[in-house]
Design an enzyme around this catalytic site. Structure first.
Site, short mmCIF file in Angstrom:
data_model
loop_
_atom_site.label_atom_id
_atom_site.label_comp_id
_atom_site.label_asym_id
_atom_site.label_seq_id
_atom_site.Cartn_x
_atom_site.Cartn_y
_atom_site.Cartn_z
N HIS A 137 0.81 -1.23 0.00
CA HIS A 137 0.00 0.00 0.00
C HIS A 137 0.85 1.28 0.00
O HIS A 137 1.94 1.32 0.55
CB HIS A 137 -0.92 0.01 1.23
CG HIS A 137 -0.15 0.00 2.52
ND1 HIS A 137 0.28 1.15 3.13
CD2 HIS A 137 0.29 -1.03 3.29
CE1 HIS A 137 0.95 0.84 4.22
NE2 HIS A 137 0.97 -0.48 4.34
N HIS A 146 12.30 0.07 -12.81
CA HIS A 146 12.10 -1.35 -13.09
C HIS A 146 12.29 -2.14 -11.81
O HIS A 146 13.37 -2.12 -11.21
CB HIS A 146 13.10 -1.82 -14.16
CG HIS A 146 13.01 -3.28 -14.50
ND1 HIS A 146 13.87 -3.87 -15.40
CD2 HIS A 146 12.17 -4.26 -14.09
CE1 HIS A 146 13.56 -5.15 -15.52
NE2 HIS A 146 12.53 -5.42 -14.72
C1 LIG Z 1 13.34 -11.00 -16.29
C2 LIG Z 1 14.73 -10.42 -16.00
O1 LIG Z 1 15.72 -11.01 -16.27
S1 LIG Z 1 14.77 -8.86 -15.27
C3 LIG Z 1 16.48 -8.55 -14.95
C4 LIG Z 1 16.92 -9.06 -13.60
N1 LIG Z 1 18.34 -8.75 -13.43
C5 LIG Z 1 18.89 -8.65 -12.23
O2 LIG Z 1 18.27 -8.82 -11.21
C6 LIG Z 1 20.36 -8.27 -12.26
C7 LIG Z 1 20.82 -7.67 -10.95
N2 LIG Z 1 22.21 -7.34 -11.05
C8 LIG Z 1 23.08 -7.46 -10.03
O3 LIG Z 1 22.73 -7.83 -8.91
C9 LIG Z 1 24.51 -7.09 -10.38
O4 LIG Z 1 25.36 -8.00 -9.72
C10 LIG Z 1 24.85 -5.62 -10.02
C11 LIG Z 1 24.16 -4.72 -11.06
C12 LIG Z 1 24.37 -5.24 -8.65
C13 LIG Z 1 26.35 -5.38 -10.03
O5 LIG Z 1 26.86 -5.72 -11.26
P1 LIG Z 1 28.42 -5.39 -11.55
O6 LIG Z 1 28.64 -3.91 -11.41
O7 LIG Z 1 28.73 -6.01 -12.87
O8 LIG Z 1 29.17 -6.05 -10.34
P2 LIG Z 1 30.19 -7.30 -10.34
O9 LIG Z 1 29.51 -8.53 -10.86
O10 LIG Z 1 31.45 -6.85 -11.00
O11 LIG Z 1 30.45 -7.50 -8.79
C14 LIG Z 1 31.14 -6.53 -8.03
C15 LIG Z 1 31.15 -6.98 -6.60
O12 LIG Z 1 29.82 -6.88 -6.06
C16 LIG Z 1 29.38 -8.16 -5.60
N3 LIG Z 1 27.97 -8.27 -5.96
C17 LIG Z 1 27.42 -8.18 -7.21
N4 LIG Z 1 26.08 -8.30 -7.16
C18 LIG Z 1 25.78 -8.48 -5.86
C19 LIG Z 1 24.54 -8.67 -5.20
N5 LIG Z 1 23.38 -8.69 -5.87
N6 LIG Z 1 24.57 -8.82 -3.85
C20 LIG Z 1 25.74 -8.79 -3.17
N7 LIG Z 1 26.95 -8.60 -3.75
C21 LIG Z 1 26.97 -8.46 -5.09
C22 LIG Z 1 30.24 -9.17 -6.33
O13 LIG Z 1 30.32 -10.38 -5.60
C23 LIG Z 1 31.55 -8.44 -6.40
O14 LIG Z 1 32.17 -8.53 -5.14
P3 LIG Z 1 33.78 -8.55 -5.00
O15 LIG Z 1 34.24 -7.22 -5.54
O16 LIG Z 1 33.99 -8.71 -3.54
O17 LIG Z 1 34.24 -9.67 -5.84
#
Ligand SMILES: CC(=O)SCCNC(=O)CCNC(=O)[C@H](O)C(C)(C)COP(=O)(O)OP(=O)(O)OC[C@H]1O[C@@H](n2cnc3c(N)ncnc32)[C@H](O)[C@@H]1OP(=O)(O)O
Length: 209
Positions: A137, A146
């Site tokens: 709510h 998104h």
């Molecule tokens: C229908 C569909 O498909 S809709 C689309 C859905 N898509 C998603 O949900 C994608 C979400 N994306 C993420 O979570 C990505 O990991 C992001 C955008 C947060 C970060 O991406 P990047 O900038 O490429 O980060 P990268 O993969 O290089 O990781 C960097 C650091 O963050 C950490 N990290 C990345 N994502 C996460 C997360 N979700 N939670 C915790 N830590 C994370 C990595 O382990 C890494 O740690 P390190 O430096 O200690 O090794």
């Protein structure tokens, strides 16, 4: 009932889902407009290569478009292009989404199957509420934001314009996530997140650039 055919901009995975949502709500999709190199079809819809097709189809009498592009900033830009040309932005809302009668939903919005939008929440234009996401709510979801699949927002949460919540993000009540931010998959947001930052983890913390 007359059926006004819809043009979809985008020809990738997100477009596939949106075309099927449009069909499920009784709309006919005639063309998907892809990148300059795209060809073939997208879940049975012929793909036209290149944005220039938008103006051509408008001159042929098409008036309804859905922008099925996952990038929040690009979706907003393409919507501007389409409305300048006189297109109307239609919604792609699953018949299997549950939307409160007191919620308000803008235009150009995608709401996937299993999503729930509860009382007095507002979903601004061009937002995506992805599969199985719940918006409780009094939430406000900004323009071209998104919420990826399986997010859960408690009551009175504010999500800024073009902000992206990764899959499975949870947000506790009364929190603000400002515009142009990214929250990593599986994060739990328990305090406000500033503008233009990436926040990750449980609890979510801003990542230093
Ligand atoms: C229908 C569909 O498909 S809709 C689309 C859905 N898509 C998603 O949900 C994608 C979400 N994306 C993420 O979570 C990505 O990991 C992001 C955008 C947060 C970060 O991406 P990047 O900038 O490429 O980060 P990268 O993969 O290089 O990781 C960097 C650091 O963050 C950490 N990290 C990345 N994502 C996460 C997360 N979700 N939670 C915790 N830590 C994370 C990595 O382990 C890494 O740690 P390190 O430096 O200690 O090794």
């Amino acid at each position: 009932m007359t059926r006004t055919p819809v043009i979809v901009m985008g020809a990738g995975g997100h477009a596939k889902v949106c075309i099927e949502l449009l069909r499920a709500s009784g709309k006919q999709v005639d063309f998907a407009i892809g990148a300059d190199v795209d060809s073939g079809e997208c879940v049975g819809v012929p793909i036209l290569a290149g944005d220039a097709n938008l103006a051509r189809l408008r001159s042929e009498g098409y008036t309804s478009v859905f922008i099925a592009v996952g990038s929040n900033s690009l979706r907003e830009k393409l919507a501007g292009l389409a409305t300048e040309q006189g297109y109307i932005l239609v919604n792609a809302i699953s018949p299997n989404a549950t939307i409160s009668p007191t919620a308000s939903v803008g235009s150009g919005v995608a709401i996937m199957a299993g999503a729930v939008i509860n009382a007095d929440s507002t979903i601004a234009d061009l937002a995506i509420i992805n599969t199985g996401t719940t918006v409780d709510h009094d939430c406000r979801i900004g323009r071209a934001a998104h919420l990826a699949p399986q997010c859960a927002l408690a009551g009175n949460v504010l999500i800024g314009e073009r902000t992206f919540l990764g899959i499975g993000t949870k947000v506790i009540p009364n929190v603000i996530v400002e515009s142009d931010s990214i929250v990593g998959a599986g994060s739990v947001v328990i305090s406000n997140i500033g503008r233009g930052v990436t926040a990750l983890g449980v609890p979510a913390r801003s990542r230093l650039k």
